[in-house]
Design a protein around this motif. Sequence first.
Motif, PDB file in Angstrom:
ATOM      1  N   VAL A 557       7.590 -39.742 -99.291  1.00 28.40           N
ATOM      2  CA  VAL A 557       6.193 -39.317 -99.466  1.00 28.40           C
ATOM      3  C   VAL A 557       5.544 -40.111-100.591  1.00 28.40           C
ATOM      4  O   VAL A 557       4.420 -40.611-100.468  1.00 28.40           O
ATOM      5  N   MET A 558       6.257 -40.244-101.710  1.00 23.74           N
ATOM      6  CA  MET A 558       5.725 -41.006-102.837  1.00 23.74           C
ATOM      7  C   MET A 558       5.501 -42.463-102.462  1.00 23.74           C
ATOM      8  O   MET A 558       4.516 -43.088-102.867  1.00 23.74           O
ATOM      9  N   LYS A 559       6.416 -43.011-101.639  1.00 26.42           N
ATOM     10  CA  LYS A 559       6.273 -44.412-101.228  1.00 26.42           C
ATOM     11  C   LYS A 559       5.035 -44.590-100.342  1.00 26.42           C
ATOM     12  O   LYS A 559       4.283 -45.568-100.483  1.00 26.42           O
ATOM     13  N   THR A 889      12.563 -42.235 -91.366  1.00 22.02           N
ATOM     14  CA  THR A 889      12.122 -41.873 -92.716  1.00 22.02           C
ATOM     15  C   THR A 889      10.648 -41.494 -92.682  1.00 22.02           C
ATOM     16  O   THR A 889       9.941 -41.762 -91.704  1.00 22.02           O
ATOM     17  N   PHE A 890      10.187 -40.891 -93.760  1.00 23.50           N
ATOM     18  CA  PHE A 890       8.780 -40.488 -93.811  1.00 23.50           C
ATOM     19  C   PHE A 890       7.842 -41.685 -93.674  1.00 23.50           C
ATOM     20  O   PHE A 890       6.863 -41.614 -92.922  1.00 23.50           O
ATOM     21  N   PRO A 891       8.089 -42.815 -94.356  1.00 27.50           N
ATOM     22  CA  PRO A 891       7.217 -43.979 -94.145  1.00 27.50           C
ATOM     23  C   PRO A 891       7.210 -44.457 -92.700  1.00 27.50           C
ATOM     24  O   PRO A 891       6.170 -44.892 -92.185  1.00 27.50           O
ATOM     25  N   GLU A 892       8.384 -44.369 -92.016  1.00 28.34           N
ATOM     26  CA  GLU A 892       8.436 -44.792 -90.618  1.00 28.34           C
ATOM     27  C   GLU A 892       7.618 -43.848 -89.737  1.00 28.34           C
ATOM     28  O   GLU A 892       6.922 -44.291 -88.810  1.00 28.34           O
ATOM     29  N   ILE A 893       7.692 -42.548 -90.028  1.00 26.47           N
ATOM     30  CA  ILE A 893       6.879 -41.580 -89.274  1.00 26.47           C
ATOM     31  C   ILE A 893       5.395 -41.873 -89.489  1.00 26.47           C
ATOM     32  O   ILE A 893       4.598 -41.859 -88.542  1.00 26.47           O
ATOM     33  N   TYR A 894       5.032 -42.149 -90.723  1.00 27.00           N
ATOM     34  CA  TYR A 894       3.630 -42.442 -91.040  1.00 27.00           C
ATOM     35  C   TYR A 894       3.149 -43.678 -90.269  1.00 27.00           C
ATOM     36  O   TYR A 894       2.063 -43.668 -89.676  1.00 27.00           O
TER      37      TYR A 894
END
Length: 927
Positions: A557-559, A889-894
């Motif tokens: 999330v922070m990334k 990962t969250f960045p990949e989902i985003y």
Amino acid sequence: MVPIPLPTLEEFAVWLKTQPNPKRYDVTIEDMPDTPWSRLPRTTIDTRLKEFAQRITICLDKYPYDDKELDHIEKAAQSVSQVKRSPAMQVAFVGSQAAGKSKLLCSLFSLDGVSPTGTSGKACTSTAIRYKNYAEGKDGPTKFHGQTRFLKTKKLEAMFKELCRNYYYFHHAEEDSEDEDDPESEEAPDQSKLEALKDTAEDILVALWGSKQSFLESWSPSVFKSGAFVRLCQLKFKEAIDFANVDSDSIAYMMGNDQHQLLGQMIRFMSQVEGEKCLWPLVDHVIISFYSQWLEQGLECIDSPGFGDSNRQRARHADEIRDSVQVEVIVCNTTRIESDEMFLQQARTAINLHGAENVRLVATYIDIIDDNQKGQNECEPYSTINRLLEETREMLASLDDEDDVEQIVKRNLLEKYEKYLDRCVKRHMIAERAERLTKAIGDKLQGRSAGILPPIIHTSPEVYMEWLEKPKFTFKDQPALSVEETGIPQLRRELLALVAPQNMQDYESHVFVTAPAVIEKIIRTVRVDIHEGGFVTIADAFEVVGQKFMVPWKTGVMKVFQDMSEKSMKKLRADIPALQNRINMKVEEWCKLNFAAFNRAMKGKGALPNGKSYAKAPQSGRNLDKELSDILTPGISKWANTHASFMAHMEEVFCKAIDQLHRRVINELDDAGGNMVTVEKAKVKWHNDKNSYPEKIKTDMMVLVTDIQRLTKRASDWAVMKDGRENNLVGSITNEWYDDIHDAAPKLKPPVPGRKQKKVYEKPGRFQFQKNRMKSHFSGSKVQFVEHAFQKLQAKVDRDTGALVDKHFERINDILSEFAEHLRGRKMLDYQISEHGRAIRADLKELLPHLQDELHQIQSLFPRRVKEEDGASPSKFANYADLNVDDATFPEIYDRVMKMKKPAQAPKRSTKRDDDPKTKRMRIEQS
């Protein structure tokens, strides 16, 4: 406007007989605003919650203290007896000095003297006073408690620098005007503004030294110019707070039997008092705590410093207070409210900052009516009232001066009728003016766009306080306005209505979540069959989720937010050279100001007052920080819009991440090794409960998204100096630069012996040296101004975003810990239950149906809609067992969500030329 009845003398005589003499207003029986919260039988609920908890504690009397389960139940039962309330809603009362804020607050609390007012010449000029509830005073003798918190070191240093500079340049400006390159100014500086700055500086510095003589003995131009005087101010501050008997956190504590006694001790921390060492300029804020039935509802009132403070550090401090509150009450004197541009500007600022629903506008002196105006209006109803008044006075004049009983009775009636008619004139004029002002101010705030406007409340604190002075009033000496017409009860209702939903939510959460949890704990304790060993295995497995998922999730999330920040700023990179070029042109424009105007701008931290000759500058004065902000505004808007586009689908991203968390929890539970019954019970508790854990996490993540969006908007407003706020991006950079530029000077040439002459500087001369220093700050450094400003904006947003993420993920960890605690609460006991413990469990089991019935009765006291919303709708996560979620990962989902949402690009047209004339002709015809 409510029509005011105009009875004849005969009708008035009949009516008067039915009217008892009014008594002192009893504020304790005043009605609350009509909301679900006000209709809630809170006294009954509080009493029954205490009885509910008492039943449990009586049953647990003298339980074995090594019985962990019973000890846990006892602590849980104690928490049920009192509803845990949310932090109080902060309400700032904002207005110019002498607007009537302090008197308004006194009337709001129905306590004269709880705030210093201008009537005694001791009005608070720069200290925020926070009024908090002191709950312990509800059932005993009311005590008034006070705290004084002093400013932090960094703010004090900046304030001392500004004050000393203002004092120096008022008294010693001629010492700097003897420069060889100081051309004669075409106009003298605004002496009144310079004197106001000097007076403010002198007031504060004299307060710091204790006396003017002591201050003057320490002051000298050379000590100031060396920087030593500012350091001396800091030492004096430390001496002063030692004198004030403060603790290690620079807080002084006081207590009084009533508000007058407490204020007598605290007044020197709020304003100047003759003959006393007063420290009000060094105070961050003052806290006054006492029991109040209004503050008890969840309000914290703040009497904020009057805007228009000539000290810019204090003005910025006042802006920071306004940024932190939830509600603002903008106060203005009735006689100036329509034409006061500062009031209108502050109202617009508050609406932009908090939304119109969280702003109230208050006029404070509606009862001030010129007696000469009463008989001038010839339209209705004034003509009728004036006619009746004239007839009444004629009848009074015709009466004999005899002591005849009939004559006395008739005179008394006529005098009362005359008084009544006179009040009718005043009340009608007040109502008419209030209606006109409400429309006029609404039109000015509305502008061209239609939208919600904050209500305008017309008040008379003076008349309201009159209603509290005497036990009884005669007809003749009662105030002209009724209590309701003073507007004070209406203002109280408005504020209480704003805090009511928060209070209602606290009670709902307590009765429908906290209390049932205690019953569930009792059920687990008395039922031996549910103490299964498999639950400890499942709890251990569940904690793996926190280790394997939560830490990487938060990091992801922070990334994403960091990448979002970088990409938003990257959009501006191409614009930086053009913006910097405009900044350079603006600096060149400033350098064309004459010497006097240039230096006044530097002394004023970029604020140049109105003047006759500023070279090519406009004559109406200027604000250099605002000019810089205007140049940066297109870039800031581009950044804000880009950031908003990246945030557009963030809610969906978090939903997918929560789906992933849910699937991982289910997988961990399946692989935990417990028996089928145990695992299924854990699954049901996780996602099929009325208030499922994934739903709790989702709610918190949606709040995080909203908080980030609100944070970005506030950062954008801060950066573009929206509403002319002193606390802004450009000012945070240029504040020290202006000081440095103003004080910059090349070396002096040695004076010629025996000859009096002006200061002669080495080349390029002082003025050119200052201009070179300015250019160096704005464009000559390695990081130029625009780049520096954008980096500072990005750093602020990143820092605030990180704090929000930490805050919300801490809540998620608490939610997961709650679930783990639930599982571990069902583990097999690791100690032997004593006979006394078994007996208590048997009593609890017998008591359990009564507790469940009692809780059901308490819940029935709430409005029906609350109970329906509490669990009527099935959880959105109830059917998530078959989710197909991978390990992205969250960045990949985003990235996936953003790619799906990106509109498909139209295929590019081929640039290959077609040499066939026929084909070319067909293409043209088709087009």
